[in-house]
Design an enzyme around this catalytic site. Structure first.
Site, mmCIF file in Angstrom:
data_model
loop_
_atom_site.group_PDB
_atom_site.id
_atom_site.type_symbol
_atom_site.label_atom_id
_atom_site.label_comp_id
_atom_site.label_asym_id
_atom_site.label_seq_id
_atom_site.Cartn_x
_atom_site.Cartn_y
_atom_site.Cartn_z
ATOM 1 N N TYR A 128 37.282 32.053 33.779
ATOM 2 C CA TYR A 128 36.214 32.337 34.811
ATOM 3 C C TYR A 128 34.984 33.279 34.438
ATOM 4 O O TYR A 128 34.017 33.052 34.464
ATOM 5 C CB TYR A 128 37.168 32.972 35.907
ATOM 6 C CG TYR A 128 38.121 32.202 36.832
ATOM 7 C CD1 TYR A 128 38.122 31.115 36.564
ATOM 8 C CD2 TYR A 128 38.840 32.910 37.895
ATOM 9 C CE1 TYR A 128 39.019 30.058 37.357
ATOM 10 C CE2 TYR A 128 39.737 32.117 38.475
ATOM 11 C CZ TYR A 128 39.825 30.879 38.371
ATOM 12 O OH TYR A 128 40.965 30.269 38.874
ATOM 13 N N THR A 129 35.452 34.435 33.838
ATOM 14 C CA THR A 129 34.381 35.494 33.677
ATOM 15 C C THR A 129 33.464 35.040 32.725
ATOM 16 O O THR A 129 33.595 34.425 31.646
ATOM 17 C CB THR A 129 35.291 36.817 33.091
ATOM 18 O OG1 THR A 129 36.012 37.140 34.286
ATOM 19 C CG2 THR A 129 34.082 37.977 33.061
ATOM 20 N N GLU A 243 47.673 33.003 45.176
ATOM 21 C CA GLU A 243 48.031 33.842 43.700
ATOM 22 C C GLU A 243 47.744 35.148 43.502
ATOM 23 O O GLU A 243 48.453 35.639 42.702
ATOM 24 C CB GLU A 243 47.461 32.876 42.679
ATOM 25 C CG GLU A 243 47.876 31.485 42.892
ATOM 26 C CD GLU A 243 49.574 31.072 43.016
ATOM 27 O OE1 GLU A 243 50.252 32.033 42.183
ATOM 28 O OE2 GLU A 243 49.903 29.908 43.546
ATOM 29 N N GLU A 372 37.258 47.954 44.552
ATOM 30 C CA GLU A 372 36.360 48.167 45.384
ATOM 31 C C GLU A 372 36.209 46.898 46.046
ATOM 32 O O GLU A 372 35.775 46.686 47.436
ATOM 33 C CB GLU A 372 35.050 48.638 44.672
ATOM 34 C CG GLU A 372 34.803 49.782 44.229
ATOM 35 C CD GLU A 372 35.693 50.123 43.038
ATOM 36 O OE1 GLU A 372 36.053 49.153 42.159
ATOM 37 O OE2 GLU A 372 36.443 51.411 42.856
#
Lengths: 388, 377, 388, 377
Positions: A128-129, A243, A372
């Site tokens: 993903y990242t 998940e 956050e």
């Protein structure tokens, strides 16, 4: 209302614990730690296959795909116990890719991938990242161009842990470059041995390895697209609801080690457990651990009731990861000057495990949605607070 | 009341900053962590030439006649750059002990050498119980004719592996009052019966186990009076606590800057992450921890410099700075996100040092207890 | 660097302390508390005039206007000491209206108002907050229409403490209804006895009184405008930079009372001061109080150096008010079940003062800029963080 | 594992909510705070008719055969509405003590009356030392023929001013084991030598000093066995701790709702304040404190209901809920701003009750110490 484990769950936990006590080797645990706590390397694969053979890797799956059709409560208990026993608990294949394939994949895809996942034969790495897409996954920019019967991929991923040992990349890439940000991302499965993929190590401050991964003209067959093209962002978000959870197991183990240490370590002629400041802080940790598990098993309960957790998952992840940090911080304080000594130093206490987990705990409140982000989800989804 | 540093101190600060920014970048810091020595003689020599080893020393010993506040300001810059090497052990621990307890012969023979960068000193104080209370000094020195025979083990001795002289804090008498009966010995690195075994720390510094096995040392090498060493050590510990605060404050300053660099650069959700209230408020809290830590440190340092009574103030500062810097570092990581967790990012250098520094020379609980005593509780 | 008081400052503090010990009466302190800790009522006025006669009400002012030309450090010390001695420290006339008149008012206005303020003859009530203008003062909507030689005022103010006992309203009202929000507000002085003003009580949870104030066709002469028309918002903000500070004095006194209580109260045969948990928390409070004063006197130092505090004032206010809450919370915990008993109850400890200040402390982090506003100021002004 | 309340409990919850929202609004709560009695017999009677006093009682005593979990759910709603009056003292303290320690004659004579709303009960336990440990019971009851003579002072006795029966926890023997020698006495409000003096509390409830001056009471009025009263009191204290948690959780729920009503309504800087990250994150933290408190309370209550060992769980819950509700209330005030500080706003009702409740039946430190003991520390 009932907050007790069933006898069956207690039995499974016990079996699992005994099994890992018997099968786990120092070499396997070491390998695991060096690789960032995700299996994939030789010794890890070996034990995971044995665990899978017991049905414990994917206990909630249908028998058709290699599961035990166990309740979510059982699945959560197993996952936590594995963490406690030092066996990595974040299986991308079993916990993220598999369930998404089950929900959104074609029949063919299910038949091809699910049995191989549930037997522990293959492991995925999360893809993903990216450098500019962390908290904001809609900003994913890895390009996947439609070339007829395949996609051609170019771009970079960052902090993709275990790519160097996993078999496949569970990849989010942009397949529509004109659509709104959320509407142009697809999920796909990429063989990590594909030509054009370069995997470079990035070492974390805790000493284990993650990766930067570059794709240069990598061909991905179209049948490797999961579900529908351009629906990837929604699949990722949906998977998070299902998940997202943080089993505290491995930090709970650290806590148990600390309790033992407090009872056995004599300072000024009495165990440090008798120091009122230590007593209070250890008791407080025990309380917070209890609260964490109440949130954790509530997620299982919600799923077992046929509902889907939303903000509850964020709350559990938020709370558990902050507790993890407080546990290790207390451990460091209890060790005093000894907290500095690393595993292989003379005089190291508890094999240097406290400082290692103290460092690792820093990332728990960051990855998989920062604290956050979780608070914002709790406020907007859980409390329906206004966005403007 | 004056919160400004004076012109001389500003000079120290600026020149240290500019010197260290060229001589001690983050790559050098990492190299030194990995090296066995943990410092380079070249840098050490340059520091000596700048007069840093002699910052608190009188001119007659080759010093520049500065005071503890000047040293504080220098240490803050060293903390900012994570300066590796034996400055803290030699200057904060060693010089303070020698200046406080040493006789004129000892001072004359050692201090000029230290000022020139030709003598590295350390203090062997802590033992297996890891405590800095007088009752924890158990390593024994037994009188034998004109000599003493030392036996026992010291731990966490900073830079012992490269020290030319190790000051050993040993027990020469078992009195009811545990502050009585403590004696300091100046031990040469070549002494028979001395063994130094490096420990491996996560703070990036070099510490060792130091064992004394029937180490025979002549009475000439007693620093100060026999049995009366504790007051000097108490003073050293006060200096060390505030010196450590100064390093932490410098490190905290850099941690804040690193956080801001990222926050003001990185965009998520179409805006700079530094424009999000959550990140802004984390940074505001970091700055609040940092400035209170800075003033607490300076306040205690200026009491020390003025030779005013300051047991309470020193403990207040160390307790506050230990906790606050830990808190600000946690916020820095939280505001920075994943990249700050990577070894290649400099934030982790500070994470490790801040936790070690917080535990050293008395942690927050230890110093709060002293404050409680000072409050008459 | 030097963090010690001068001998002169120590002497002034001592004199002030002795003076109030001599002059203060239980009735005066009671009146003060009931009125929300701002003077104005008969007994308060009496003692304040005496304090003013010593020069301690406006010590920093020039002698021409009735001051002592003292340093800001001295002013800050006096203000804190007054709080410690139970004499209200927030003087709208001396600390807010006066300095603004001095900076922005005409010569005539200075001559008319400043001597009356410095002698303690008159007191102002703050007239900023409105139902829809709290944190966001630019939203002030009280209408002041230009009617030639006077303004005609209509609208409502909320939480305007001490209006019922003060002489004048230090009022922010909108004089330009077309301009940008920040550019249409003017500051003016309004006689609170003017026809058309209705003052209604609002009682706070701590028991003291504030007010809602309604203006219906109230005439304000033009000469009562402070400085330039439509510049009021900037005057308010500028005043905040100069005047924002929170002297911890009265909470420091509570702390000293708690220390004494801890030493004298025997539980299980020993003073509670010997309980390690209490010791640590009291020590921590002493430390935080020290840190507060370092921030507080830094503001004086900045002013004495000819500079103007910006974010530093926000930081001091933020930090001090949170410390105030922690002090009273610890006091409540130390009292145990006795923390419930109010002043005039049998068995009340410390005259019920802890619970009273515990309740008052709640508003300290809210009024005069919430902690959240202060953090934003620290981030944007102090750290120059981006607004977007 | 089942986190849902059952159908019966849902019914209790919904009917209590709807009943109290019409019978016990915030104005009524304020009136009762100001009144001398602190309750109205009319409302008390209606509650009895709904079966609330008998929620935990067997049918034979006029009860509805519920369990402690049912009571917990009822108390949560009472906390939500700040219900004034002697329900807690009569049902949580009184009934638990009588059911646990009373003989069948005592049960038969008292419980049906209580269930009908015709008997208010309280427990006089705490003394000047304000502790709930057995060694703190000093009020003495001396045997004299078939009677006992009680002397001493109890404090913080809830609703003693309106109680028909006061259960006095007195010391009848000075043994080495302080749990031994404690006896419970059922004392009638008319008894000679009994004096009730109201205290003034900031929590809005009614508590009294109760003094016994040569109060003579017959052995028939001993509840349970002479000298063996502590186990029953220990049980009452456990019930009371969790019952108090339930009230706090209900109050916390309302405090959150009040906060959200304001945040989602009020605009500043051109947007709803509830859209600011700082306010959102405060509210997220409130919800986190609230939900963890709720589950901790239910977890302990369900252990009590199932008669499982639960000393540790009860103390975990009380420690966590006491701290968390205090924290969530502080955040609620912070997010709400000035209006929440006014008497006319309902938030302050909860502020006061949450602090009192946190101190009652053992504060967080007290219960953490029990947890530490249970952990074998």
């Amino acid at each position: 209302m009932d907050f007790e484990f069933t006898k069956e769950d207690l039995k499974v936990r016990q079996e699992l614990r005994e099994f890992i006590e018997k099968e786990g080797t120092p070499e396997m645990f070491r390998e695991t730690e060096d690789n960032g706590d995700i299996y994939g390397a030789p010794l890890g694969r070996e034990i995971i296959k044995k665990i899978a053979a017991k049905g414990w890797l994917t206990p909630g799956w249908s028998k058709e795909y290699g599961g035990l059709e166990a309740s979510e409560a059982t699945c959560y208990a197993i996952r936590d116990e594995m963490g406690y026993m030092g066996v990595p608990f974040g299986f991308v294949a079993a916990h993220m890719a598999g369930p998404t394939i089950m929900r959104f994949g074609s029949e063919a895809m299910k038949k091809e991938w699910l049995p191989r996942i549930s037997t522990g034969e293959i492991e995925f790495a999360l893809g993903y990242t990216e450098p500019q897409a962390g908290s904001d996954l809609s900003a994913i920019s890895m390009r996947a161009e439609d070339k007829g019967d395949y996609f051609l991929l170019n771009g970079n991923k960052l902090f993709n842990t275990s790519c160097h040992i996993a078999d496949y990349h569970w990849l989010a890439a942009r397949t529509d470059f004109e659509a709104a940000k959320h509407k142009g991302i697809s999920m796909m499965i990429v063989d990590l041995k594909s030509p054009g993929i370069t995997i470079g190590p990035i070492i974390t401050m805790a000493g284990w390895r993650t990766n930067e991964v570059s794709y240069e003209d990598v061909k991905v067959p179209k049948e490797n697209i999961v579900g529908k093209v351009n629906q990837g962002f929604y699949y990722m978000m949906s998977a998070l609801d299902f998940e997202r959870n943080f089993p505290l197991g491995r930090y709970r183990r650290i806590f148990d080690i600390m309790i033992k240490y407090a009872k056995e370590t004599i300072v000024d002629d009495k165990p440090i457990a008798k120091n009122p400041l230590i007593r209070q802080r250890l008791a407080q940790m025990a309380i917070e651990i209890k609260a964490t598990y109440l949130l954790y098993y509530n997620l299982a309960h919600i799923l077992d009731s046929g509902r889907i957790p939303t903000y509850e998952a964020s709350m559990e992840k938020l709370f558990a990861t902050e507790v993890a940090q407080r546990i290790t911080n207390l451990g460091m304080d209890m060790l005093g000057l000894y907290n500095q000594l690393v595993e292989d130093s003379k005089w190291a206490k508890l094999k240097g495990s406290i400082q290692k987990y103290y460092q690792t705990s820093i990332v728990e409140t960051i990855y998989a949605g920062t604290s956050e982000i979780q608070r914002t989800i709790i406020a907007t989804k859980g409390l329906k607070m206004p966005r403007r | 009341m004056d919160y400004d540093i004076n012109e001389d101190q500003k000079l120290i600060k600026d020149s240290a900053h500019s010197f260290l920014s060229s001589e001690c970048n983050a790559m050098f810091v990492r190299d030194m962590e990995k090296s066995d020595q943990g410092f380079t003689p070249e840098l050490w020599q340059k520091m000596a030439e700048l007069g840093w080893m002699g910052v608190m020393l009188p001119e007659e010993y080759g010093g520049i006649e500065g005071n503890f506040l000047d040293l504080t300001i220098l240490l803050e810059e060293m903390g900012y750059f994570c300066l590796p090497g034996p400055f803290f052990s030699t200057v904060v621990l060693g010089i303070t002990a020698i200046m406080t307890a040493g006789n004129s012969k000892q001072k004359e023979s050692l201090l000029p050498k230290i000022a020139e960068g030709n003598c590295i000193v350390s203090l062997a104080m802590v033992e297996e119980n890891a405590s800095i209370k007088p009752e924890s000094i158990l390593v024994s020195a037994k009188k034998q004719d004109e000599n003493f025979v030392i036996n026992g083990t010291k731990l966490f001795v900073p830079d012992a592996h490269i020290a030319d002289k190790i000051i050993c804090v040993a027990r020469t008498k078992n009195a009811g009052n545990k502050e009585d009966g403590i004696t300091l010995f100046l031990i040469d690195k070549e002494a028979a019966g001395l063994q130094v075994t490096p420990l491996k720390t996560f703070g990036g510094d070099k510490q060792s186990e130091v064992t004394f096995k029937n180490l025979v040392i002549s009475s000439d090498n007693v620093l100060g009076e026999v049995d009366k060493g504790w007051p000097a050590i108490k003073k050293v510990l006060k200096y060390a606590a505030i010196a450590k605060c100064a390093e932490l404050v410098g490190g905290g300053q850099r941690a804040l800057e690193l956080t801001l660099e990222n926050a003001n650069e990185r965009e998520q959700f179409g805006q700079k992450i530094g424009s999000f209230q959550a990140v802004q408020h984390h940074c505001a809290n970091i700055l609040t921890y940092l400035e209170t830590s800075k003033w607490m440190t300076y306040m205690a340092a200026s009491k020390i410099s003025a030779a005013l009574p300051c047991d309470k103030e020193v403990s207040m500062a160390k307790a506050w700075v230990s906790d606050s810097c830990r808190n600000l570092q946690a916020l820095a990581h939280q505001a920075t996100g994943g990249i700050g967790f990577m070894e290649e990012h400099d934030l982790q250098l500070y994470f490790r040092r801040i936790k070690s520094g917080g535990s050293s020379y008395g942690d927050a609980d230890f110093h709060r207890e002293i404050v409680a005593q000072e409050l008459g509780l």
